[in-house]
Design a protein around this motif. Structure first.
Motif, PDB file in Angstrom:
ATOM      1  N   ASP A  40      10.560  17.788  11.815  1.00  0.00           N
ATOM      2  CA  ASP A  40      11.566  18.398  11.191  1.00  0.00           C
ATOM      3  C   ASP A  40      12.224  17.942  11.421  1.00  0.00           C
ATOM      4  O   ASP A  40      13.399  19.025  10.365  1.00  0.00           O
ATOM      5  N   ARG A  41      12.781  17.329  11.792  1.00  0.00           N
ATOM      6  CA  ARG A  41      14.516  16.630  11.890  1.00  0.00           C
ATOM      7  C   ARG A  41      14.493  15.761  10.479  1.00  0.00           C
ATOM      8  O   ARG A  41      15.970  15.571   9.920  1.00  0.00           O
ATOM      9  N   LEU A  42      13.210  15.121  10.077  1.00  0.00           N
ATOM     10  CA  LEU A  42      13.364  13.553   9.334  1.00  0.00           C
ATOM     11  C   LEU A  42      12.478  14.770   8.083  1.00  0.00           C
ATOM     12  O   LEU A  42      11.806  15.677   8.407  1.00  0.00           O
ATOM     13  N   THR A  46       8.038   3.993   6.484  1.00  0.00           N
ATOM     14  CA  THR A  46       6.534   4.149   7.525  1.00  0.00           C
ATOM     15  C   THR A  46       5.201   4.897   6.977  1.00  0.00           C
ATOM     16  O   THR A  46       5.008   5.156   5.881  1.00  0.00           O
ATOM     17  N   THR A  47       4.300   4.025   7.495  1.00  0.00           N
ATOM     18  CA  THR A  47       2.747   4.798   7.049  1.00  0.00           C
ATOM     19  C   THR A  47       2.012   5.913   8.227  1.00  0.00           C
ATOM     20  O   THR A  47       1.027   6.455   8.125  1.00  0.00           O
ATOM     21  N   LYS A  48       3.075   6.154   9.399  1.00  0.00           N
ATOM     22  CA  LYS A  48       2.901   6.922  10.021  1.00  0.00           C
ATOM     23  C   LYS A  48       2.622   8.827   9.862  1.00  0.00           C
ATOM     24  O   LYS A  48       3.770   8.365   8.455  1.00  0.00           O
ATOM     25  N   GLU A  49       2.060   9.430   9.626  1.00  0.00           N
ATOM     26  CA  GLU A  49       1.821  11.046   8.991  1.00  0.00           C
ATOM     27  C   GLU A  49       2.857  11.907   9.962  1.00  0.00           C
ATOM     28  O   GLU A  49       3.972  12.460   9.742  1.00  0.00           O
ATOM     29  N   ASP A  50       2.575  11.725  11.408  1.00  0.00           N
ATOM     30  CA  ASP A  50       3.407  12.801  12.082  1.00  0.00           C
ATOM     31  C   ASP A  50       4.832  12.824  12.313  1.00  0.00           C
ATOM     32  O   ASP A  50       5.031  11.541  12.919  1.00  0.00           O
ATOM     33  N   PRO A  81       0.965  -1.289  -0.023  1.00  0.00           N
ATOM     34  CA  PRO A  81      -0.146  -0.280  -0.120  1.00  0.00           C
ATOM     35  C   PRO A  81       1.511   1.099  -0.056  1.00  0.00           C
ATOM     36  O   PRO A  81       1.659   0.732   0.339  1.00  0.00           O
ATOM     37  N   ALA A  82       0.386   2.685  -0.437  1.00  0.00           N
ATOM     38  CA  ALA A  82       1.613   3.747  -0.004  1.00  0.00           C
ATOM     39  C   ALA A  82       1.485   3.562   1.313  1.00  0.00           C
ATOM     40  O   ALA A  82       1.384   3.942   2.481  1.00  0.00           O
ATOM     41  N   PHE A  83       2.878   4.416   1.630  1.00  0.00           N
ATOM     42  CA  PHE A  83       3.454   4.595   2.075  1.00  0.00           C
ATOM     43  C   PHE A  83       4.281   6.010   2.453  1.00  0.00           C
ATOM     44  O   PHE A  83       4.552   6.325   1.348  1.00  0.00           O
ATOM     45  N   TYR A  84       5.213   6.524   2.950  1.00  0.00           N
ATOM     46  CA  TYR A  84       6.571   7.112   3.211  1.00  0.00           C
ATOM     47  C   TYR A  84       7.940   6.685   3.393  1.00  0.00           C
ATOM     48  O   TYR A  84       7.870   5.805   4.117  1.00  0.00           O
ATOM     49  N   LEU A  85       8.627   7.149   2.637  1.00  0.00           N
ATOM     50  CA  LEU A  85      10.432   7.306   3.051  1.00  0.00           C
ATOM     51  C   LEU A  85      10.554   8.094   3.892  1.00  0.00           C
ATOM     52  O   LEU A  85      10.309   9.216   3.489  1.00  0.00           O
ATOM     53  N   VAL A  86      11.281   8.233   4.893  1.00  0.00           N
ATOM     54  CA  VAL A  86      11.235   8.970   6.183  1.00  0.00           C
ATOM     55  C   VAL A  86      12.834   8.984   6.385  1.00  0.00           C
ATOM     56  O   VAL A  86      13.130   7.940   6.508  1.00  0.00           O
ATOM     57  N   GLY A  87      13.587   9.697   6.929  1.00  0.00           N
ATOM     58  CA  GLY A  87      15.222   9.465   6.623  1.00  0.00           C
ATOM     59  C   GLY A  87      15.435  11.052   6.593  1.00  0.00           C
ATOM     60  O   GLY A  87      14.899  12.034   6.652  1.00  0.00           O
TER      61      GLY A  87
END
Length: 288
Positions: A213-215, A206-210, A132-138
């Motif tokens: 601003d560090r990432l 991740t699927t988390k929205e929150d 499913p849709a997700f976010y790349l966070v880093g």
């Protein structure tokens, strides 16, 4: 795919003296433009536009030897002026058009033909997964293009990750693969020639929205992924697998690559120096 590539070559040959739009070529053979150009590069070792330029100048070389006027040849192959053609021809051949006529110089560049070469003992494992849709966070950074060896700019990016960033990434991570991944996107136009820069991200899925601003947070649409496990000397085996995805697997598969961030992860072997298990995740879709 190889049949479509060869049809494209024939189409180019028939329209060498016409205005060739790259998007029209891929449409003619029924392949998405991004997939067609990417696979063409990995198989041919040059971009599609470079191939067309080489073929036109090769044919111009023949025309010069046949006694055609330089001005006529320049306009025949799409150059707006004789000076523009002369500069392009000299850069390509290292000779002036007048040298070709005087010294009878020939520099052929024959048309390509794509064939399948079967090599024994070098299989390529692949599995297909839907996500499913997700976010790349880093953390991310613009880095120079580099297809082989260790990219020191990426090493510097990894070393810059703070304790707080690591902790937040760990807390956000909630999707397979549960690994620190490396993703690349937003490449400059010269990507296929290993020129310019692209954005490299080190992070998690991740699927988390929150997200603080560090990432940075990059949205990735729901799609199908072709996953290629590999194991061996690092980074050679990983980079070789990435190249083989485009040069061997995609041309003979029922899938085409789509223009979204691809990613990979590697787990270093504690008992073997510079040895790792890696996976390459490539976004794809079924061919129509």
């Amino acid at each position: 795919m190889l049949q479509e590539l060869n049809r494209a070559i024939e189409y180019i040959e028939e329209h060498l003296t016409d205005e060739l739009y790259l998007e029209k070529i891929s449409k003619y053979v029924g392949i998405s433009d991004y997939h067609f150009r990417t696979v063409f590069f990995y198989l041919a070792g040059m971009t599609l536009s470079e191939y067309i330029k080489n073929r036109r100048l090769s044919e111009a070389n023949k025309d010069l030897l046949m006694g055609e006027k330089v001005t006529d040849i320049a306009y025949k192959y799409g150059y707006c002026s004789m000076d523009g053609f002369t500069r392009a021809f000299k850069k390509w051949s290292c000779f002036l058009p007048s040298d070709v006529v005087k010294k009878r110089i020939s520099k052929p560049f024959p048309k390509l033909s794509f064939v399948i070469t079967i090599k024994g003992g070098n299989t390529m494992e692949c599995r297909i997964e839907e996500k499913p849709a997700f976010y790349l966070v880093g953390v991310s950074k613009r880095v120079p293009m580099q297809f082989e060896g260790v990219n020191n700019a990426i090493v510097d990016l990894a070393m810059s990750i703070t304790k707080e960033q690591r902790e937040e990434m760990h807390a956000l991570q909630n999707m397979e693969p549960h690994q620190i991944i490396n993703a690349s996107y937003e490449a400059d136009a010269g990507f296929l020639k290993e020129e310019g820069e692209l954005t490299h991200l080190i992070g998690v899925l991740t699927t988390k929205e929150d997200v603080s601003d560090r990432l940075v947070k990059v949205p990735v649409e729901a799609c199908v992924w072709a996953v290629f496990p590999n194991e061996g000397p690092f980074p050679f085996t990983l980079q070789n697998t990435m190249a083989r995805v485009y040069s061997e697997w995609l041309p003979t598969s029922d899938y085409e690559v789509i223009n979204m961030p691809a990613f990979s992860f590697s787990k270093m072997d504690e008992h073997k120096k510079d040895y790792a298990y890696s996976e390459v995740w490539t976004p794809v879709r079924k061919k129509k």
